[in-house]
Design an enzyme around this catalytic site. Structure first.
Site, short mmCIF file in Angstrom:
data_model
loop_
_atom_site.label_atom_id
_atom_site.label_comp_id
_atom_site.label_asym_id
_atom_site.label_seq_id
_atom_site.Cartn_x
_atom_site.Cartn_y
_atom_site.Cartn_z
N ASP A 1 78.00 40.00 46.35
CA ASP A 1 76.68 39.45 46.63
C ASP A 1 76.09 40.06 47.90
O ASP A 1 74.94 39.81 48.24
CB ASP A 1 76.70 37.92 46.71
N SER A 2 76.87 40.92 48.55
CA SER A 2 76.34 41.74 49.65
C SER A 2 75.20 42.62 49.18
O SER A 2 74.45 43.16 50.00
CB SER A 2 77.45 42.60 50.25
N ASP B 1 80.95 38.80 41.91
CA ASP B 1 80.94 37.86 43.03
C ASP B 1 80.06 36.66 42.69
O ASP B 1 78.85 36.83 42.48
CB ASP B 1 80.40 38.58 44.27
N LYS C 1 84.93 36.46 41.84
CA LYS C 1 85.37 36.13 43.19
C LYS C 1 84.66 34.88 43.68
O LYS C 1 83.45 34.73 43.45
CB LYS C 1 85.12 37.29 44.16
N GLU D 1 84.28 32.23 47.16
CA GLU D 1 84.53 31.99 48.57
C GLU D 1 85.11 30.59 48.79
O GLU D 1 84.85 29.67 48.02
CB GLU D 1 83.23 32.12 49.38
N GLU E 1 88.60 38.13 55.28
CA GLU E 1 87.51 38.79 56.01
C GLU E 1 87.44 38.33 57.46
O GLU E 1 87.43 37.13 57.75
CB GLU E 1 86.17 38.55 55.32
#
Length: 314
Positions: free
Chosen positions: A58-59, A97, A126, A128, A195
């Protein structure tokens, strides 16, 4: 005359990697490289280069779409880019993501993760969060969806965190991250992104897990590493401390654009190599200037000496 037979070309199909392959790579002690990818041509290059894990992060909100944070990224954004990457990658395992609020409940998570696999062509997703996301991970894994965890700095929580900063410096934070990692592992994730965590803590987490850790800004003690591809190739205008540019694509593009503009202004582009020609005799016929054209069209005026006007119907 030679009796040696010509070599038989390798026509075996390229096989898609699975989470089992990644687990085997980890068990064999291999370091696992992962990169983000957001488009077809870049993903094809990375896949051909042998990168085993491609994350459609999502970056992309910041590096591709110009958002300030990842918060604005939608499922439609993610699926659009995931489809492009999945069409390009023939060997790499593609991970989608899950964007902000797409996995707030088990029901939402199942629906949206299913879209990543069914519509996006990804092989995993993925998510978080540590202990707070363990139930979601367990639900998805129970439904047959491969999940990669993500602890440490979690960009979707930037409004809570306040700013991008290293996580786990204090005793309480470090212990919480250890607990997060174990919770995600026990929930069934096949790997965990770690991270912006101190390298000693990231190494300690890695030593305590059975599954691989993929570090970003977490030192060399992780099982693998991930970088944002625009940082890797030097495309952005900012290089994070944890990144190492392996190319200078931004400068190369700018130089190419400047030289192109100069050639257009000078009239040297396109040249003969970039242009095509037709038979001059055919062009004369098209324009009514061939010798066998009728000089008089019956009106007594004849055709103009320059041929058929451009505004006349042919």
């Amino acid at each position: 005359m030679s009796t040696e037979s010509a070599p038989v070309p390798d026509v075996s199909p390229v096989r898609r990697l699975t989470v089992t392959d990644i687990a085997r790579m980890h068990a064999d002690g291999g370091r696992i490289p992962m990169l983000t990818a957001y488009d077809f041509p870049t993903a094809r290059i990375l896949d051909d280069a042998g990168i085993p894990l491609l994350l459609v992060g999502d970056s992309l909100g910041q590096v591709m779409l110009g958002y300030d944070t990842t918060i604005s990224v939608t499922m439609d954004d993610m699926l659009h880019h995931t489809r492009a990457v999945a069409r390009a990658a023939r060997r790499a395992l593609v991970i989608g993501d899950m964007p902000f609020l797409s996995y707030a409940t088990p029901k939402d998570a199942l629906a949206n993760a299913g879209r990543f696999l069914r519509e996006g062509g990804a092989q995993a997703v993925k998510i978080e969060g540590g202990r707070r996301s363990a139930r979601i991970v367990e639900t998805l894994v129970g439904a047959g969806i491969a999940v990669q965890g993500h602890i440490g700095l979690t960009p979707q929580s930037i409004n809570q965190i306040g700013k991008v900063r290293v996580q786990g410096r204090t005793r309480e934070q470090a212990r919480a991250l250890l607990a997060d990692a174990l919770a995600i592992q026990e929930a069934g994730a096949f790997s965990i992104v770690v991270e912006l965590v101190p390298e000693q803590l990231a190494a300690a987490i890695t030593e305590r897990l059975r599954i691989p850790t993929i570090g970003i800004g977490a030192g060399a003690g992780c099982s693998g590493q991930v970088q944002v591809v625009t940082d890797l190739i030097g495309l952005g205008d900012f290089v994070p401390r944890h990144a190492r540019p392996y190319a200078a694509v931004r400068e190369a593009i700018a130089d190419a654009a400047r030289r192109y503009a100069q050639d257009v202004a000078a009239g040297t582009f396109p040249g003969p190599e970039e242009s095509t020609r037709m038979d001059d005799a055919v062009l004369e016929q098209v324009l009514g200037r061939a010798t066998d054209d009728v000089a008089d069209d019956g009106s007594g005026r004849g055709l103009p000496s320059g041929g058929i006007p451009l505004d006349r119907d042919l």
